[in-house]
Design an enzyme around this catalytic site. Structure first.
Site, PDB file in Angstrom:
ATOM      1  CD  GLU B 300       2.917  16.382  -5.357  1.00  0.00           C
ATOM      2  OE1 GLU B 300       2.341  15.102  -5.204  1.00  0.00           O
ATOM      3  OE2 GLU B 300       4.035  16.358  -4.541  1.00  0.00           O
ATOM      4  CE  LYS B 302      -6.744  11.024  -5.866  1.00  0.00           C
ATOM      5  NZ  LYS B 302      -6.107  10.188  -5.381  1.00  0.00           N
ATOM      6  NE  ARG B 307       0.697   7.996  -0.780  1.00  0.00           N
ATOM      7  CZ  ARG B 307       0.088   8.615   0.220  1.00  0.00           C
ATOM      8  NH1 ARG B 307      -1.111   8.574   0.281  1.00  0.00           N
ATOM      9  NH2 ARG B 307       0.993   9.080   1.002  1.00  0.00           N
ATOM     10  NE  ARG B 327      -4.913   3.956   1.312  1.00  0.00           N
ATOM     11  CZ  ARG B 327      -5.928   4.621   1.095  1.00  0.00           C
ATOM     12  NH1 ARG B 327      -5.826   5.801   0.203  1.00  0.00           N
ATOM     13  NH2 ARG B 327      -7.228   4.679   1.764  1.00  0.00           N
ATOM     14  CE  LYS B 481      -9.530  12.069  -1.173  1.00  0.00           C
ATOM     15  NZ  LYS B 481      -9.513  10.610  -0.776  1.00  0.00           N
TER      16      LYS B 481
END
Ligand SMILES: [Zn+2]
Lengths: 366, 634
Positions: B300, B302, B307, B327, B481
Site C-alpha cells: 500500500e 505510505k 495514523r 496511535r 515500511k
C-alpha cells in the site's frame, strides 16, 4: 565589597604598634602566597612555597609541596608524604589536636575540623585576640575522622563552598540507604560511586559498613594508597579489593568506588551496565547531577552545608567573619543581617580543591 | 508523597527503559492502594486539577526567606520549584519565626556568648584558652572507631535541630492520595495555606515533586505506555491486556491492581468505543528482501498524514458513540468534530488522517496548519476538510477481527467502506506488484503507479503479510515500511561530544560540516549534528578516532582534526532540508544520521554546501517537508 577586605583596609604596622592596639588584620592578612601571619612568621595553607607553612589538611589545594618548614597534624604530614614523596618539605613538625605552640609573637593551637582524617582548624592568638582559620570543615558526623570542635574566637574565617541556603546535605546514612536500595533493585548491574579519593571515599565505605553492607567493596587504583593509609590509622573499612583484573561478570551486584573523573570515562566499560553514582554536596542541585550524566546522585559532603555554616558561625561567638572558598556573597549577607561584621577574604589560588572544582561546563546544546 | 517523589527523582536520572520499568514496578509492589493508583494516574497523565501559578510559589517563599538569599539561590539553581524545595525553611508550631536563612534579631557579637549555644561539652573556656596548653589529651587520630569519631562531638546543630525536630513532633507528611484528592476540591483562596502546610511536612524531594505537580510542570520523561507496562509487570500480564481495559478504568485503579495481584477478576472495559493497541511496521533494509517472497505480501502507499484509529460502537441503549484515537491511544475526537458524523457504522478503522481539497491529498504542511490550531472553528473546518483513508478493519460491529489474516480483514474493510459510502472516508488502494523490481519502480514513481495526483503525499510503501493477524506492537516480519530514499551527502567530522546515559563514556554526538568558499580558500562549515545510525562497532571506531585526533577540548566538546587530507568523512543520510537562520550554513537537516563511515575518502572529496543548496531547492518544490516534532506521532 572586595575593596573593604582586610588586605585593603589594613596597612600593616611594625611590631611596636601591633603590641599595643591589635587589629585582626595585624595578625592575619591575605597575601599573594596565602594567609600570612607576620607576627608569627608563617603562612596558613600557602599556595606558593614559603619559609614556614602551617597546614590545615591534606587536600591538594591546601597542602602543597616545596615549603621550608611545615607544621601540621601527623596525618596531614603523612598524606603529603604519600602524595609528594619524602622530600616534600625542608623539615616537618607534627602537632596534636589541643596542643598549643608559640611561633614568634603568637600562639598557635590545632583543633579538629571534622573535614577529613587529620584536618584541623588553626587558632592563632596574639595578645588577647583570637582568630580561627577553620580551613575546610563540617559539623556532620563522620566515622572516619575526629568530630568538629567548636572554638570560641573573635574572628572566624569560614569556608563557603556550600554557602547558599539551597545546600542542605541532610543525612548521609539516608543517601547510603538509597545506594543500597539501588543495588538490591538492580543485582545484575554494577554500581560505580564517584567519590574524591581523600576522605569522601573512605567515609562512603565506612557509612556502607555502618549500614550493614559487608560484601567486599572494590576500589579504583587511584584510591588504593590513601585508603590503605586510612586503614593503617585504625579505621575499619572491611574487605576492600582492587577492581583491576576482576572479570566483568563478577562485578554484577557489587559496589566500586572511583575518582569522579573516572566514572565518565572509558574505564567504565569494564562494568556490566553500570549505575553511575556520585557522592557530593553538589548533587543536591539536579542540573548539576544531570550535567555530569549521573544516574544516582548521593548528597554526601565533607563540607558544612548552609545550616552547618550559619549555626557554626553563630556558635563561635565571633563578632567578625571572614568568608572564603566559594559562595561568599550569600554568607556575607547572612552574617551582616545578623549584625556581624563580615567580608570576603580574597585568597588567590584557593578553590581548586577537588570538591570545590567547578563542574563540567554545560554541554553546548544538550 | 515522599516515596512517590523519590520515584520521580530516580526516574528523571535513569536513562534505560528497562531500568525505568523496574523502578516503577518496584514502586507499585512496595506502595499500597490507593497511593500507587494515583501515582499511576500521574504517570499516565490522567490527573487533572487547577494548577497554581508560579507567582503564588514566589509569594510563599518570600514570606519565609530573605529576598537577597532567595535571589542568589534562584540564580544558582535556575528553577523556581527546585530552589523553593531546597531552601524552604520549615516552620514548626511554637517555634516562632526564626529560620536558617531568615534575618532575625542579631545575637550579641560579644565573644564567647554565642558559643554557649553549642559548646556544652567543650573543655576550653575563655580563661584557660590563654594558657600555653590546656592540658587536654585529645588524640589526633580517632583510633579504632568504636565509641569515637561517630560525630556528635560538636553540638552546634542542636539549635537548628530544635527547628527541625524529627517527625514524631510533626504532623506526618501528606500521602499522594491526600495531595491529589485535596487539590481536586480545594478553593483558590485556600491553596496557599494548604501548600505551606505541605511544604512544612515534606522532605526536599517531596517538596520538589509537590511544586512541580501543582504548577503543572511535572515532566517525568516516561510515556503512559511505559507506566502501564510497569503495572502489567506487577501481575506478569501482557501490557496489551492492560491497554485494552484501560479506557474503562479510573484512578485510583483499585480493580486493576486487585486483578494484577490475583485478588480480583479482570476489569471489563464497558467503553462502547474502546481503543485497540496499534500494530507497527519495521523499516525494511536492502538485505531483508532476499528472504521475502513478493507473493506473501500486499503493498500500500505510505501516506504522509497522521495514523489514527476511528472507532464507533453502540452502548446498552443502542446509541452510537464515535471516537478518534491517536496511535498512542489518546482521544483526539474533539479536534476533528467534522469527521464524527461519518463514523456511523459500528466498527474500528485503522487509517491515515489527511486533508483533502477537491479530492486531492494535501501535503503534511497543510495538515500541520490545522493541527496547530487550538480552537476548531467552522472556518478551519471549511478550509481544512478532514479525511480518513482506511487501510485496516479491526472490528466490524461487535466482532473482533484482529485474529483474522490481513487479506481477509482487507476484504471485510472493502465491504465495510462500501456499505458506509461516505465521501470523508475512502480506501487506501493497494499497489499491485509481481516482483521487488516492480515495487521498487512503483516506489520511485508513485504518480505513474496509481497514486496519481496524490503522489506528493506518498512517503513510501507499506508491505503487509497476507496472513498476518493484527498484533499490537511491532512484531517481527509482519509489516514493513519502505520509505523513499533519504538524501545522502558526504560530510567531514568536525566536533564530537560525549553522549548521555549509557553512551556517556563515548564520544557519540557528532557535528559535521561540508566545504564552502571562505576568505582564505575553502573551509568547512557545520551543517548538522548526528547521534545515531552507526553500529556499536562503528561507535567504537569513531570514539577511538576522536580520542586520537583531538585538537582542542572545550568542556565536554572535542575539536577533531578536519583538514583537506586528514580527518574522517561520514556519509550522512537525512530526510529533508530546511532553511535556517540559526545555522551559519543557512540550512538545517531533518533527522540526520550516520549511514556509513568513509575511511576510504579524504576530507577534500566530501560534499560542498552548494550540493545542499541544490537539494534544498528541489525539496522546496515538493511541499512535503514536515516539522521534526510531528515525525514521531505517525
Ligand atoms: Zn578540603
Amino acid at each position: 565589597m572586595r575593596g573593604s577586605s582586610p588586605a585593603m583596609t589594613g596597612e600593616y604596622r611594625d611590631t611596636g604598634a601591633y603590641m599595643s592596639t591589635m587589629r585582626p588584620q595585624d595578625i592575619l592578612l591575605p597575601a599573594a602566597a596565602g594567609l600570612c601571619c607576620k607576627p608569627g612568621g608563617f603562612h596558613i595553607d600557602p599556595v606558593r612555597p614559603v619559609e614556614r607553612a602551617v597546614i590545615t589538611h591534606g587536600h591538594s589545594d591546601h597542602a602543597r609541596a616545596g615549603h621550608g618548614r611545615v607544621l601540621a597534624t601527623q596525618e596531614t604530614l603523612d598524606m603529603m608524604r604519600l602524595r609528594y614523596g619524602e622530600n616534600f618539605a625542608g623539615s616537618t613538625q607534627a602537632i596534636c589536636y589541643g596542643e598549643e605552640i608559640r611561633l614568634g609573637d603568637v600562639r598557635v593551637k590545632f583543633h579538629p575540623a571534622g573535614h577529613v582524617l587529620g584536618s584541623a582548624q588553626i587558632a592563632v592568638t596574639c595578645k588577647d585576640t583570637c582568630i580561627v582559620a577553620s580551613g575546610d570543615y563540617k559539623d556532620a558526623p563522620d566515622p572516619t575522622c575526629t568530630p568538629f570542635e567548636l572554638v570560641p574566637c573573635d574572628v572566624f574565617i569560614t569556608e563557603a563552598t556550600f554557602g547558599l541556603p539551597v545546600f542542605r546535605h541532610g543525612d548521609a546514612a539516608g543517601e547510603v540507604r538509597k545506594l543500597l536500595a539501588s543495588v538490591a533493585l538492580f543485582p545484575e548491574r554494577a554500581h560505580l560511586v564517584g567519590a574524591y579519593s581523600l576522605g569522601k571515599a573512605q567515609r562512603v565505605i565506612a557509612l556502607l559498613r555502618q549500614a550493614g553492607y559487608d560484601a567486599p567493596i572494590y576500589l579504583h587504583g587511584a584510591m588504593e594508597k590513601i585508603t590503605k593509609y586510612y586503614q593503617s590509622r585504625g579505621i575499619d573499612l572491611g574487605e576492600l579489593r582492587p577492581v583491576m583484573g576482576v572479570k566483568k561478570a563478577a562485578l554484577a551486584g557489587t559496589i566500586t568506588l572511583a575518582p569522579p573523573s573516572a566514572t565518565s570515562d572509558l574505564w567504565t566499560r569494564r562494568f556490566p551496565d553500570p549505575v553511575t553514582a556520585f557522592a557530593s554536596g553538589w548533587m543536591r542541585v539536579r542540573a548539576r547531577a544531570r550535567q555530569r550524566g549521573i544516574e544516582l546522585p548521593l548528597v554526601i559532603s565533607d563540607h558544612a552545608d548552609w545550616d552547618g555554616l550559619t549555626a557554626t558561625i553563630a556558635a563561635t561567638g565571633a563578632g567578625e567573619i571572614w568568608v572564603t572558598h566559594g559562595q561568599e556573597d550569600a554568607l556575607v549577607h547572612w552574617c551582616q543581617s545578623k549584625g556581624l561584621r563580615a567580608q570576603p577574604l580574597d585568597l588567590v589560588g584557593y578553590g581548586d580543591e577537588e570538591e570545590s572544582e567547578t563542574p563540567l561546563q554545560d554541554e553546548a546544546e544538550a | 508523597m515522599n516515596r512517590f517523589a523519590e520515584l520521580l527523582d530516580r526516574l528523571a536520572y535513569e536513562p534505560g527503559r528497562n531500568n525505568k520499568l523496574r523502578l516503577i514496578t518496584g514502586y507499585f509492589r512496595e506502595v499500597g492502594d490507593p497511593d500507587r493508583g494515583y501515582a499511576l494516574a500521574a504517570l499516565t497523565g490522567a490527573l487533572s486539577f487547577k494548577h497554581a501559578k508560579p507567582a503564588l510559589i514566589r509569594d510563599l517563599i518570600a514570606s519565609r526567606t530573605d529576598p537577597v538569599l532567595f535571589g542568589l539561590s534562584y540564580d544558582y539553581v535556575g528553577d523556581l520549584s527546585e530552589t523553593v524545595a531546597l531552601m524552604w525553611p520549615k516552620r514548626v508550631p511554637g517555634n516562632g519565626e526564626s529560620f536558617p536563612g531568615h534575618p532575625s534579631p542579631p545575637p550579641s557579637p560579644a565573644r564567647g556568648e554565642g558559643a554557649q549555644l553549642g559548646a556544652g561539652q567543650q573543655t576550653s573556656s575563655t580563661t584557660d584558652r590563654d594558657s600555653a596548653s590546656d592540658g587536654r589529651t585529645t588524640p589526633t587520630v580517632p583510633s579504632p572507631l568504636a565509641g569515637e569519631g561517630q560525630g556528635g562531638g560538636y553540638r552546634g546543630r542542636d539549635a537548628r535541630d530544635a527547628l527541625h525536630p524529627s517527625n514524631h513532633n510533626n504532623p506526618p507528611p501528606p500521602t499522594l492520595t491526600e495531595v491529589v484528592t485535596t487539590l481536586r476540591t480545594l478553593g483558590k483562596t485556600e491553596l496557599p495555606k494548604q501548600l505551606e502546610r505541605w511544604l512544612d511536612e515534606l522532605d526536599e524531594t517531596g517538596r520538589w515533586a509537590l511544586l512541580k505537580l501543582v504548577t503543572g510542570a511535572l515532566r517525568i520523561g516516561i510515556s503512559a505506555r511505559l507506566a502501564k507496562t510497569a503495572a502489567a509487570a506487577l501481575g506478569d500480564k501482557d501490557p496489551h491486556e492492560v491497554e485494552l481495559i484501560w479506557p474503562g478504568l479510573a484512578p485510583p485503579y483499585l480493580d486493576l491492581f486487585a486483578w494484577l495481584e490475583g485478588r480480583g477478576d479482570k476489569p471489563v472495559n464497558r467503553d462502547p468505543a474502546p481503543f485497540r493497541p496499534v500494530m507497527l511496521a519495521h523499516a525494511i533494509e536492502d538485505t531483508d528482501f532476499a528472504a521475502l517472497d513478493p507473493a506473501d505480501y500486499v503493498a500500500e502507499w505510505k501516506w504522509d498524514g497522521i495514523r489514527v484509529q476511528a472507532v464507533a460502537g453502540r452502548d446498552e441503549r443502542g446509541h452510537v458513540t464515535a471516537r478518534l484515537y491517536s496511535r498512542t491511544g489518546e482521544d483526539i475526537t474533539g479536534s476533528f468534530p467534522d469527521l464524527v458524523p461519518s463514523l456511523r457504522l459500528a466498527g474500528a478503522i485503522d487509517g491515515e488522517l489527511l486533508i483533502l481539497r477537491e479530492g486531492r491529498v494535501q501535503s503534511f504542511n497543510v495538515l500541520q496548519q490545522r493541527l496547530n490550531r487550538k480552537v476548531v472553528s467552522p472556518k478551519l473546518i471549511k478550509e481544512f476538510p478532514i479525511h480518513l483513508r482506511a487501510y485496516d478493519l479491526l472490528g466490524d460491529d461487535a466482532n473482533d477481527l484482529r485474529e483474522l489474516p490481513f487479506a481477509e480483514r482487507r476484504e471485510r474493510l472493502e465491504t465495510f467502506i462500501g456499505k458506509l459510502d461516505d465521501p470523508r472516508i475512502d480506501l487506501s488502494p493497494t499497489v499491485p506488484f509481481a516482483s521487488w523490481q516492480a515495487l521498487t519502480a512503483a516506489r520511485a514513481d508513485p504518480a505513474s503507479a496509481g497514486a496519481g495526483e496524490d503522489a506528493d503525499a506518498v512517503e513510501g510503501v507499506m508491505l503487509k503479510r497476507r496472513d498476518a493477524p493484527y498484533l499490537p506492537g511491532r512484531p517481527k516480519g509482519q509489516w514493513w515500511k519502505w520509505k523513499r530514499d533519504p538524501h545522502i551527502i558526504d560530510a567531514v567530522l568536525m566536533y564530537a561530544q560525549r553522549g548521555h546515559g549509557k553512551r556517556s563514556s563515548y564520544y557519540s554526538d557528532y557535528t559535521f560540516g561540508v566545504w564552502t568558499a571562505g576568505e582564505a580558500g575553502d573551509e568547512l562549515v557545520p551543517v548538522g549534528k548526528a547521534y545515531f545510525g552507526f553500529t556499536d562497532e562503528e561507535l567504537l571506531q569513531i570514539d577511538r578516532f576522536v580520542r586520537r585526533n583531538t585538537t582542542e577540548k572545550f568542556g565536554p566538546v572535542r575539536h577533531v582534526v578536519h583538514e583537506p587530507d586528514t580527518g574522517l568523512v561520514l556519509e550522512v543520510a537525512f530526510e529533508g532540508l530546511q532553511r535556517s537562520q540559526r545555522h551559519k550554513s543557512g540550512v538545517a537537516m531533518r533527522f540526520p544520521r550516520i549511514s556509513r563511515l568513509r575511511w576510504d575518502k579524504p576530507p577534500r572529496e566530501a560534499d560542498r554546501l552548494e550540493t545542499l543548496e541544490n537539494m534544498l531547492k528541489a525539496d522546496e518544490s515538493l511541499p512535503t517537508i514536515k516539522v521534526a516534532a510531528s515525525a514521531d506521532s505517525r
